[in-house]
Scaffold this motif. Sequence first.
Motif, PDB file in Angstrom:
ATOM      1  N   TRP A   1     -10.792   6.051  12.943  1.00  0.00           N
ATOM      2  CA  TRP A   1     -10.796   4.586  12.869  1.00  0.00           C
ATOM      3  C   TRP A   1      -9.530   4.096  12.155  1.00  0.00           C
ATOM      4  O   TRP A   1      -9.040   4.727  11.219  1.00  0.00           O
TER       5      TRP A   1
ATOM      6  N   GLU B   1      -3.439   6.638   6.021  1.00  0.00           N
ATOM      7  CA  GLU B   1      -3.790   6.407   7.415  1.00  0.00           C
ATOM      8  C   GLU B   1      -4.739   7.499   7.857  1.00  0.00           C
ATOM      9  O   GLU B   1      -4.815   8.567   7.235  1.00  0.00           O
ATOM     10  N   PRO B   2      -5.494   7.290   8.939  1.00  0.00           N
ATOM     11  CA  PRO B   2      -6.455   8.320   9.371  1.00  0.00           C
ATOM     12  C   PRO B   2      -5.752   9.629   9.720  1.00  0.00           C
ATOM     13  O   PRO B   2      -4.546   9.668   9.990  1.00  0.00           O
TER      14      PRO B   2
ATOM     15  N   HIS C   1      -2.268   6.431  13.084  1.00  0.00           N
ATOM     16  CA  HIS C   1      -2.361   5.165  13.800  1.00  0.00           C
ATOM     17  C   HIS C   1      -1.603   5.203  15.124  1.00  0.00           C
ATOM     18  O   HIS C   1      -1.969   4.516  16.076  1.00  0.00           O
TER      19      HIS C   1
ATOM     20  N   HIS D   1     -13.178   8.295   9.026  1.00  0.00           N
ATOM     21  CA  HIS D   1     -12.141   8.841   8.157  1.00  0.00           C
ATOM     22  C   HIS D   1     -10.974   9.457   8.926  1.00  0.00           C
ATOM     23  O   HIS D   1      -9.858   9.520   8.402  1.00  0.00           O
TER      24      HIS D   1
ATOM     25  N   ARG E   1      -7.281   2.029   9.526  1.00  0.00           N
ATOM     26  CA  ARG E   1      -7.518   1.680   8.133  1.00  0.00           C
ATOM     27  C   ARG E   1      -7.445   0.165   7.925  1.00  0.00           C
ATOM     28  O   ARG E   1      -6.734  -0.548   8.640  1.00  0.00           O
ATOM     29  N   ASN E   2      -8.194  -0.300   6.887  1.00  0.00           N
ATOM     30  CA  ASN E   2      -8.085  -1.666   6.369  1.00  0.00           C
ATOM     31  C   ASN E   2      -8.269  -2.720   7.454  1.00  0.00           C
ATOM     32  O   ASN E   2      -7.405  -3.543   7.720  1.00  0.00           O
TER      33      ASN E   2
ATOM     34  N   ARG F   1       0.831  -1.203   0.000  1.00  0.00           N
ATOM     35  CA  ARG F   1       0.000   0.000   0.000  1.00  0.00           C
ATOM     36  C   ARG F   1       0.867   1.255   0.000  1.00  0.00           C
ATOM     37  O   ARG F   1       0.603   2.217  -0.709  1.00  0.00           O
TER      38      ARG F   1
ATOM     39  N   GLY G   1     -11.051   9.743   3.426  1.00  0.00           N
ATOM     40  CA  GLY G   1     -11.132   8.287   3.466  1.00  0.00           C
ATOM     41  C   GLY G   1     -10.048   7.595   2.657  1.00  0.00           C
ATOM     42  O   GLY G   1      -9.704   6.441   2.945  1.00  0.00           O
ATOM     43  N   GLU G   2      -9.482   8.267   1.658  1.00  0.00           N
ATOM     44  CA  GLU G   2      -8.450   7.657   0.821  1.00  0.00           C
ATOM     45  C   GLU G   2      -7.027   7.934   1.300  1.00  0.00           C
ATOM     46  O   GLU G   2      -6.070   7.508   0.658  1.00  0.00           O
TER      47      GLU G   2
END
Length: 487
Positions: free
Chosen positions: A259, A171-172, A176, A256, A261-262, A81, A167-168
């Motif tokens: 939370w 990471e938020p 993290h 977004h 990601r993934n 990623r 959202g894209e």
Amino acid sequence: SDAVCNFVICNDSSLRSQPIIFNPDFFVEKLRHEKPEVFTELVVSNITRLIDLPGAELAQLMGEEDPKLPGANSTASGFFRSLMSLKRKEKGVVFGSPLTEEGIAQVSQLIEYLHKNLRAEGLFRVPGNSIRQQILKDALNSGTDIDLDSGEFHSNDVATLLKMFLGELPEPLLTHKHFHAHLKIADLMLFDEKGNKTSTPDKERQIEALQLLFLILPAPNRSLLKLLLDLLYQTAKKQDKNKMSAHNLALMFAPHILWPRNVSNASVSAANDLQENITKLNNGVTFMIKHSQKLFKAPAYIRECARLHYLGSRAHTSKDDLDLLTSPGSKELQPLKSQKRSRLDTCHQEETQQRTEEALKELFRHVHNMPDSAKKKKLIRQFNKHPTALTPGSDVPTSPAPRRTRSRSFSGLIKRKVLGTPVILERKSRDATPEPERVSKENVHLLQKCGSPAHMSQAKLKSSEGRKEESCRRMRAHLLSKDSSSL
């Protein structure tokens, strides 16, 4: 893009009427940019004072370990990623790339437009037109100028695209590394009188912890977070028109910005763990929206620590402090700084001397008003021997000098045997103007107790002793000549 302000002292009289901009977090930002290790250690030490972070979670917050999140994919998938994100960044793509100042500049156009259209009902909840959103997304990715006020796009198109951008991100927005810290902040509750934890949130400690946590966010994340929370705060204030409260907005944006990601669907236990924390995370974002106007100010003790780090003094911040901070790398300002310090030292010495003289005068008045006693006579006798520079003014009546006490020295014994009485010498010494150099040991001791500046130097004391020895030598010569004449 530089958050540090530069203060300039303006000598132009025509511009002095202009308002002066003062940044209370100036030293905080200066410390963050110039000494990030010292700044991070200062902030994290205060975070751990408020919330309990075990060793692994603290290491993740400091960036010493990779974040271990509920439901996160494997390291390999994370590597791919990141690789894809780097490739997209090389092409100049805004969406899906790591957050940069250039990306924020593009997205800020969306935020500015939404500030003008906060009354749209269901803003951020009602989706916009997908075709118009794609056109707008391509324009942002290519860096072309966009006229959002032309009427081509709807406010729902812009609001949906803003959520899509967040959202894209790889990471938020809150990163993290800070995930576990936000869970702990949500658990900060008040304590009752017996010391038991209640179910009432401790809002003051939560605000303080968020202020500290936001201080160690990466600069692009912190800049965009401030723009976003201010937009959501203004949107919630118009909820009578747009029907979007702070809690409704938090439900839209928590996935977004907070939370992880993934989340892996295969990891059922990890997904369940995240599900238990969703309520905490959503309530945390609601709290951020409601108190967004307080969260981007450094706590007062952080400001003071940062200021002391550079000034090293608890004196009130003044113009001289600003002079010390104008281009710390310029060498031509060093002589000017030393001159200012010397002037300040001179003024301080003069002020100290003036206070000492006033204290001596007050002490003399107090002694003069004392009832007659041997102690009073002794003190007045010491004041009469005092240098003229420190004697009180003529407004205070002075007592006549008492009779000189008999000397117990060998030279005094010779004088009394030969001359019979020291009255003539006393008259001469009383008629002569007292010199500042004639100071006894008692006077020196009195001046030291009163806090007087050192008017009586050691050199003057030595000169006084030298004159005494000279008088004794002359007296011995006189006696020898007298004895020889009698013989």
